[in-house]
Design a protein around this motif. Structure first.
Motif, PDB file in Angstrom:
ATOM      1  N   UNK A   1      22.495 -46.848  88.721  1.00 17.47           N
ATOM      2  CA  UNK A   1      21.773 -47.486  90.484  1.00 17.47           C
ATOM      3  C   UNK A   1      22.726 -47.962  91.573  1.00 17.47           C
ATOM      4  N   UNK A   2      23.496 -48.366  91.231  1.00 15.22           N
ATOM      5  CA  UNK A   2      24.679 -49.317  92.223  1.00 15.22           C
ATOM      6  C   UNK A   2      24.996 -48.374  93.295  1.00 15.22           C
ATOM      7  N   UNK A   3      24.969 -47.480  92.781  1.00 12.92           N
ATOM      8  CA  UNK A   3      25.720 -46.107  93.896  1.00 12.92           C
ATOM      9  C   UNK A   3      24.493 -45.550  94.705  1.00 12.92           C
ATOM     10  N   UNK A   4      23.682 -45.667  93.923  1.00 10.45           N
ATOM     11  CA  UNK A   4      21.944 -45.497  95.219  1.00 10.45           C
ATOM     12  C   UNK A   4      21.807 -43.899  94.912  1.00 10.45           C
ATOM     13  N   UNK A   5      22.895 -44.028  94.134  1.00  8.24           N
ATOM     14  CA  UNK A   5      21.895 -41.982  93.646  1.00  8.24           C
ATOM     15  C   UNK A   5      20.704 -41.829  92.974  1.00  8.24           C
ATOM     16  N   UNK A   6      20.043 -40.614  94.327  1.00  3.06           N
ATOM     17  CA  UNK A   6      18.340 -40.536  94.132  1.00  3.06           C
ATOM     18  C   UNK A   6      18.113 -40.204  92.317  1.00  3.06           C
ATOM     19  N   UNK A   7      17.127 -40.922  92.038  1.00  2.00           N
ATOM     20  CA  UNK A   7      16.993 -40.862  90.858  1.00  2.00           C
ATOM     21  C   UNK A   7      16.607 -39.334  90.811  1.00  2.00           C
ATOM     22  N   UNK A   8      15.551 -38.691  91.154  1.00  2.00           N
ATOM     23  CA  UNK A   8      15.210 -37.553  91.447  1.00  2.00           C
ATOM     24  C   UNK A   8      16.724 -36.602  90.787  1.00  2.00           C
ATOM     25  N   UNK A   9      17.613 -36.858  91.199  1.00  2.00           N
ATOM     26  CA  UNK A   9      19.020 -35.766  91.117  1.00  2.00           C
ATOM     27  C   UNK A   9      20.212 -36.952  89.832  1.00  2.00           C
ATOM     28  N   UNK A  10      19.841 -37.600  89.780  1.00  2.00           N
ATOM     29  CA  UNK A  10      20.071 -38.198  88.684  1.00  2.00           C
ATOM     30  C   UNK A  10      19.851 -37.605  87.031  1.00  2.00           C
ATOM     31  N   UNK A  11      18.204 -37.552  87.477  1.00  2.00           N
ATOM     32  CA  UNK A  11      17.932 -37.401  86.191  1.00  2.00           C
ATOM     33  C   UNK A  11      17.660 -35.758  85.818  1.00  2.00           C
ATOM     34  N   UNK A  12      17.434 -34.781  87.368  1.00  2.00           N
ATOM     35  CA  UNK A  12      18.213 -32.885  87.053  1.00  2.00           C
ATOM     36  C   UNK A  12      19.651 -33.210  86.235  1.00  2.00           C
ATOM     37  N   UNK A  13      20.233 -33.696  86.825  1.00  2.00           N
ATOM     38  CA  UNK A  13      21.692 -33.786  86.068  1.00  2.00           C
ATOM     39  C   UNK A  13      21.570 -33.885  84.999  1.00  2.00           C
ATOM     40  N   UNK A  14      20.879 -34.733  84.723  1.00  2.00           N
ATOM     41  CA  UNK A  14      21.207 -35.350  83.174  1.00  2.00           C
ATOM     42  C   UNK A  14      20.767 -33.747  82.440  1.00  2.00           C
ATOM     43  N   UNK A  15      19.365 -33.741  82.621  1.00  2.00           N
ATOM     44  CA  UNK A  15      18.820 -32.108  82.807  1.00  2.00           C
ATOM     45  C   UNK A  15      19.287 -31.645  82.370  1.00  2.00           C
ATOM     46  N   UNK A  16      20.406 -31.356  82.904  1.00  2.00           N
ATOM     47  CA  UNK A  16      21.981 -29.865  82.871  1.00  2.00           C
ATOM     48  C   UNK A  16      21.858 -29.682  81.784  1.00  2.00           C
ATOM     49  N   UNK A  17      22.264 -30.747  80.967  1.00  2.00           N
ATOM     50  CA  UNK A  17      23.340 -30.861  79.648  1.00  2.00           C
ATOM     51  C   UNK A  17      22.167 -30.248  78.836  1.00  2.00           C
ATOM     52  N   UNK A  18      20.401 -30.809  78.476  1.00  2.00           N
ATOM     53  CA  UNK A  18      19.750 -29.828  77.574  1.00  2.00           C
ATOM     54  C   UNK A  18      19.589 -28.418  77.783  1.00  2.00           C
ATOM     55  N   UNK A  19      19.854 -28.094  79.258  1.00  2.00           N
ATOM     56  CA  UNK A  19      20.495 -26.312  79.711  1.00  2.00           C
ATOM     57  C   UNK A  19      21.193 -25.873  78.808  1.00  2.00           C
ATOM     58  N   UNK A  20      22.453 -26.496  78.714  1.00  2.00           N
ATOM     59  CA  UNK A  20      23.719 -25.490  78.216  1.00  2.00           C
ATOM     60  C   UNK A  20      23.226 -25.813  76.858  1.00  2.00           C
ATOM     61  N   UNK A  21      22.217 -26.694  76.227  1.00  2.00           N
ATOM     62  CA  UNK A  21      22.424 -27.075  75.107  1.00  2.00           C
ATOM     63  C   UNK A  21      21.538 -25.384  74.016  1.00  2.00           C
TER      64      UNK A  21
END
Length: 108
Positions: A1-21
């Motif tokens: 949040x401090x960096x101001x990264x949009x929530x959608x990009x943040x959560x989409x990025x972390x969802x990639x971990x599930x895709x890799x699994x």
């Protein structure tokens, strides 16, 4: 949040971990990662999923060569482009357009 990264990009990025699994399960028969670097890239905010593509933020540790010429000099910022395993290769233009604005702001 401090960096101001949009929530959608943040959560989409972390969802990639599930895709890799899921990819590991599909091709190796067990849940996990085929590379231990994936979780570190995501938690270190070094890779972002923007639309269809993921953009890995890098700094060249050494000169990178192509055809015996330096393509990227040591210390230069560059981006690895990743295409998800589980999606069709479409809508890339939209991703690239959005990534240009995002990267100009967060990775100048």
């Amino acid at each position: 949040r401090k960096l101001g990264i949009p929530d959608r990009i943040f959560y989409d990025s972390f969802n990639c971990l599930a895709e890799k699994m899921e990819t590991c399960k599909k091709f190796r028969g067990y849940w996990g990662y085929t590379s231990v670097t994936w979780p570190a890239l995501h938690t270190g905010l070094q890779i972002f999923r923007i639309g269809r593509l993921s953009y890995e933020l890098r700094i060249a540790e050494d000169d990178i060569f192509a055809n015996n010429q330096v393509l990227i000099a040591k210390g230069t910022k560059f981006i690895y482009l990743h295409i998800a395993d589980n999606d069709k290769l479409s809508n890339c233009e939209e991703s690239i357009k959005e990534a240009r604005a995002f990267l100009a702001k967060y990775y100048p």
